[in-house]
Design an enzyme around this catalytic site. Sequence first.
Site, PDB file in Angstrom:
ATOM      1  N   LEU A  20      26.774 -15.778   2.335  1.00  0.00           N
ATOM      2  CA  LEU A  20      27.074 -16.548   0.993  1.00  0.00           C
ATOM      3  C   LEU A  20      28.684 -16.632   1.054  1.00  0.00           C
ATOM      4  CD1 LEU A  20      24.625 -15.084  -1.414  1.00  0.00           C
ATOM      5  CD2 LEU A  20      24.977 -17.462  -1.119  1.00  0.00           C
ATOM      6  N   ASP A  39      36.329  -8.951   5.391  1.00  0.00           N
ATOM      7  CA  ASP A  39      35.057  -8.720   5.797  1.00  0.00           C
ATOM      8  C   ASP A  39      35.183  -7.409   6.782  1.00  0.00           C
ATOM      9  OD1 ASP A  39      32.126 -10.162   5.881  1.00  0.00           O
ATOM     10  OD2 ASP A  39      32.486  -8.416   7.243  1.00  0.00           O
ATOM     11  N   SER A  74      37.282  -2.101   4.428  1.00  0.00           N
ATOM     12  CA  SER A  74      36.218  -1.921   3.311  1.00  0.00           C
ATOM     13  C   SER A  74      36.470  -2.325   1.964  1.00  0.00           C
ATOM     14  CB  SER A  74      35.597  -0.611   3.699  1.00  0.00           C
ATOM     15  OG  SER A  74      34.616  -0.507   2.461  1.00  0.00           O
ATOM     16  N   ASN A  98      31.700 -10.056  -3.528  1.00  0.00           N
ATOM     17  CA  ASN A  98      30.438 -10.702  -2.507  1.00  0.00           C
ATOM     18  C   ASN A  98      29.858  -9.326  -1.660  1.00  0.00           C
ATOM     19  OD1 ASN A  98      28.683 -12.762  -1.493  1.00  0.00           O
ATOM     20  ND2 ASN A  98      30.156 -11.909   0.157  1.00  0.00           N
ATOM     21  N   SER A 150      21.638  -9.230  -8.497  1.00  0.00           N
ATOM     22  CA  SER A 150      20.356  -9.471  -7.853  1.00  0.00           C
ATOM     23  C   SER A 150      19.386  -9.419  -8.711  1.00  0.00           C
ATOM     24  CB  SER A 150      20.292  -8.553  -6.383  1.00  0.00           C
ATOM     25  OG  SER A 150      18.867  -8.612  -6.085  1.00  0.00           O
ATOM     26  N   TYR A 163      19.735  -0.078  -4.315  1.00  0.00           N
ATOM     27  CA  TYR A 163      20.128  -1.556  -4.379  1.00  0.00           C
ATOM     28  C   TYR A 163      20.035  -1.853  -5.762  1.00  0.00           C
ATOM     29  CZ  TYR A 163      20.976  -6.064  -2.997  1.00  0.00           C
ATOM     30  OH  TYR A 163      21.654  -7.737  -2.848  1.00  0.00           O
ATOM     31  N   SER A 164      18.835  -1.751  -6.598  1.00  0.00           N
ATOM     32  CA  SER A 164      18.696  -2.260  -7.910  1.00  0.00           C
ATOM     33  C   SER A 164      19.495  -1.605  -8.654  1.00  0.00           C
ATOM     34  CB  SER A 164      17.228  -2.010  -8.214  1.00  0.00           C
ATOM     35  OG  SER A 164      16.304  -2.575  -7.253  1.00  0.00           O
ATOM     36  N   LYS A 167      23.030  -2.887  -8.293  1.00  0.00           N
ATOM     37  CA  LYS A 167      23.138  -4.087  -8.732  1.00  0.00           C
ATOM     38  C   LYS A 167      23.323  -4.209 -10.307  1.00  0.00           C
ATOM     39  CE  LYS A 167      24.187  -6.763  -5.045  1.00  0.00           C
ATOM     40  NZ  LYS A 167      25.346  -7.078  -5.073  1.00  0.00           N
ATOM     41  N   GLY A 196      19.378 -17.422   2.103  1.00  0.00           N
ATOM     42  CA  GLY A 196      18.748 -16.932   3.492  1.00  0.00           C
ATOM     43  C   GLY A 196      20.054 -16.481   4.080  1.00  0.00           C
ATOM     44  N   ARG A 198      21.973 -12.762   6.590  1.00  0.00           N
ATOM     45  CA  ARG A 198      21.545 -11.903   7.484  1.00  0.00           C
ATOM     46  C   ARG A 198      21.049 -10.701   6.469  1.00  0.00           C
ATOM     47  NH1 ARG A 198      26.759  -8.195  10.043  1.00  0.00           N
ATOM     48  NH2 ARG A 198      26.614  -7.474   7.861  1.00  0.00           N
TER      49      ARG A 198
HETATM   50  P1  NAD Z   1      25.464 -10.978   4.333  1.00  0.00           P
HETATM   51  O1  NAD Z   1      25.142  -9.803   4.931  1.00  0.00           O
HETATM   52  O2  NAD Z   1      25.300 -12.463   4.969  1.00  0.00           O
HETATM   53  O3  NAD Z   1      27.013 -10.926   3.824  1.00  0.00           O
HETATM   54  C1  NAD Z   1      27.549  -9.696   3.463  1.00  0.00           C
HETATM   55  C2  NAD Z   1      28.722  -9.410   4.009  1.00  0.00           C
HETATM   56  O4  NAD Z   1      29.536  -8.246   3.455  1.00  0.00           O
HETATM   57  C3  NAD Z   1      28.784  -9.191   5.520  1.00  0.00           C
HETATM   58  O5  NAD Z   1      29.418 -10.204   6.163  1.00  0.00           O
HETATM   59  C4  NAD Z   1      29.417  -7.740   5.613  1.00  0.00           C
HETATM   60  O6  NAD Z   1      29.906  -7.605   6.952  1.00  0.00           O
HETATM   61  C5  NAD Z   1      30.197  -7.688   4.469  1.00  0.00           C
HETATM   62  N1  NAD Z   1      30.194  -6.324   4.033  1.00  0.00           N
HETATM   63  C6  NAD Z   1      29.520  -5.153   4.029  1.00  0.00           C
HETATM   64  N2  NAD Z   1      29.877  -4.050   3.656  1.00  0.00           N
HETATM   65  C7  NAD Z   1      31.384  -4.537   3.783  1.00  0.00           C
HETATM   66  C8  NAD Z   1      32.445  -3.640   3.072  1.00  0.00           C
HETATM   67  N3  NAD Z   1      32.158  -2.293   2.968  1.00  0.00           N
HETATM   68  N4  NAD Z   1      33.692  -4.084   2.960  1.00  0.00           N
HETATM   69  C9  NAD Z   1      33.858  -5.562   3.302  1.00  0.00           C
HETATM   70  N5  NAD Z   1      32.756  -6.334   3.681  1.00  0.00           N
HETATM   71  C10 NAD Z   1      31.431  -5.968   3.709  1.00  0.00           C
HETATM   72  O7  NAD Z   1      24.499 -11.119   3.017  1.00  0.00           O
HETATM   73  P2  NAD Z   1      24.813 -12.272   2.020  1.00  0.00           P
HETATM   74  O8  NAD Z   1      23.322 -12.597   1.461  1.00  0.00           O
HETATM   75  O9  NAD Z   1      25.928 -13.251   2.091  1.00  0.00           O
HETATM   76  O10 NAD Z   1      25.200 -11.431   0.626  1.00  0.00           O
HETATM   77  C11 NAD Z   1      26.343 -11.628  -0.346  1.00  0.00           C
HETATM   78  C12 NAD Z   1      26.049 -10.878  -1.547  1.00  0.00           C
HETATM   79  O11 NAD Z   1      24.887 -11.406  -2.311  1.00  0.00           O
HETATM   80  C13 NAD Z   1      25.717  -9.393  -1.478  1.00  0.00           C
HETATM   81  O12 NAD Z   1      26.329  -8.564  -2.498  1.00  0.00           O
HETATM   82  C14 NAD Z   1      24.128  -9.065  -1.630  1.00  0.00           C
HETATM   83  O13 NAD Z   1      23.973  -7.933  -2.087  1.00  0.00           O
HETATM   84  C15 NAD Z   1      24.058 -10.322  -2.804  1.00  0.00           C
HETATM   85  N6  NAD Z   1      22.857 -10.957  -2.842  1.00  0.00           N
HETATM   86  C16 NAD Z   1      22.237 -11.695  -2.035  1.00  0.00           C
HETATM   87  C17 NAD Z   1      21.119 -12.266  -2.135  1.00  0.00           C
HETATM   88  C18 NAD Z   1      20.567 -13.250  -1.018  1.00  0.00           C
HETATM   89  O14 NAD Z   1      19.358 -13.791  -1.215  1.00  0.00           O
HETATM   90  N7  NAD Z   1      21.116 -13.478  -0.115  1.00  0.00           N
HETATM   91  C19 NAD Z   1      20.326 -11.910  -3.156  1.00  0.00           C
HETATM   92  C20 NAD Z   1      20.798 -11.185  -4.219  1.00  0.00           C
HETATM   93  C21 NAD Z   1      22.052 -10.692  -3.981  1.00  0.00           C
END
Ligand code: NAD
Length: 301
Positions: A20, A39, A74, A98, A150, A163-164, A167, A196, A198
């Site tokens: 995202l 990242d 981080s 994010n 989430s 996680y819940s 969030k 969708g 990783r």
């Molecule tokens: P993703 O794994 O593709 O992206 C998350 C990114 O965060 C990764 O590129 C990762 O390298 C980076 N990251 C992880 N730890 C880090 C840190 N300590 N410092 C800096 N970067 C870091 O996943 P996504 O689905 O794109 O998730 C984005 C956000 O949306 C997350 O917070 C996730 O919990 C939330 N979310 C996603 C969904 C979904 O359906 N995809 C649903 C609910 C919430």
Amino acid sequence: MVQLRYDGKVAIVTGAGGGLGKTYALELAKRGCKVVVNDLGGDRHGTSSSTSMADKVVQEIKAAGGQAVANYDSVEFGEKIVKTAIDAFGRIDIVINNAGILRDVSLLKMKDVDWDLIFQVHVKGAFSVTRAAWPYMRDQKYGRIIVTSSNAAIYGNFGQTNYSAAKSALIGFANSLAKEGEKYNIKANTLVPTAGSRLTQTVMPEDLVNALKPEYVTPLTLYMAHESFPETGKVYEAGAGWYGQLLYYRSNGKVVTNASVEDVANNWTAISDMKNAHSLSYMKDATAHLMDALAAQEEAN
Ligand code: NAD
């Protein structure tokens, strides 16, 4: 409608190396925003790191004529990320919290490290980056902050107590930030995405991962980050091209003076009846309601 632009604005998108966050960074840059692509470049469980994820997104933005700089820290080290924005672009207007990881495991099998890492990245991370950006936003009397929650926080999900909980914490964080930011024109809102990525590869079937494009979420996130966005302290959902708002509703309830456990049980239908439920915006509104109850209680005694 004229195109919503972000010219002159600077955004930090955490975890923008993929999923995202990458779509937010690309779209913001396409619309004139200068972007810090943060990242850590680790795996989905929050271990390891690399610079390549952020670098690739920065290259893509620059190749398309946009402006971006990479940051590999981080999110726990928000000062460093904000410093990257200030050093490169001199200001910070938008923070999209994010970055995220998963460490799914049922409660009894959950180790302290599974709990702690989730809180460090999601909660401490959002706190750290936002706190570092706050003085700049306060002084310029402008800011847009987004936290990412989430559905797991709202409905619960097997294997995701860590996680819940994290969030959910972010919703409270943004709601209180919204109050603190009111007089500085800093707006803070929560996004609940479904896409969708990783991250969701582990919890969704492959065809759904491919179909639920992150780009379906992006327009709402960008609007929430725009100068014209009118709301603060709200929760919005996006996924598959559906966009909506989520609110807490409270039943009218019932005052039962000097109640025993049995009185609560006997009045359960009225207490839990959501027919005339309503939503409150301020803690003081909830407290005011309790003051009415207290008056009735005192009258009964
Ligand atoms: P993703 O794994 O593709 O992206 C998350 C990114 O965060 C990764 O590129 C990762 O390298 C980076 N990251 C992880 N730890 C880090 C840190 N300590 N410092 C800096 N970067 C870091 O996943 P996504 O689905 O794109 O998730 C984005 C956000 O949306 C997350 O917070 C996730 O919990 C939330 N979310 C996603 C969904 C979904 O359906 N995809 C649903 C609910 C919430």
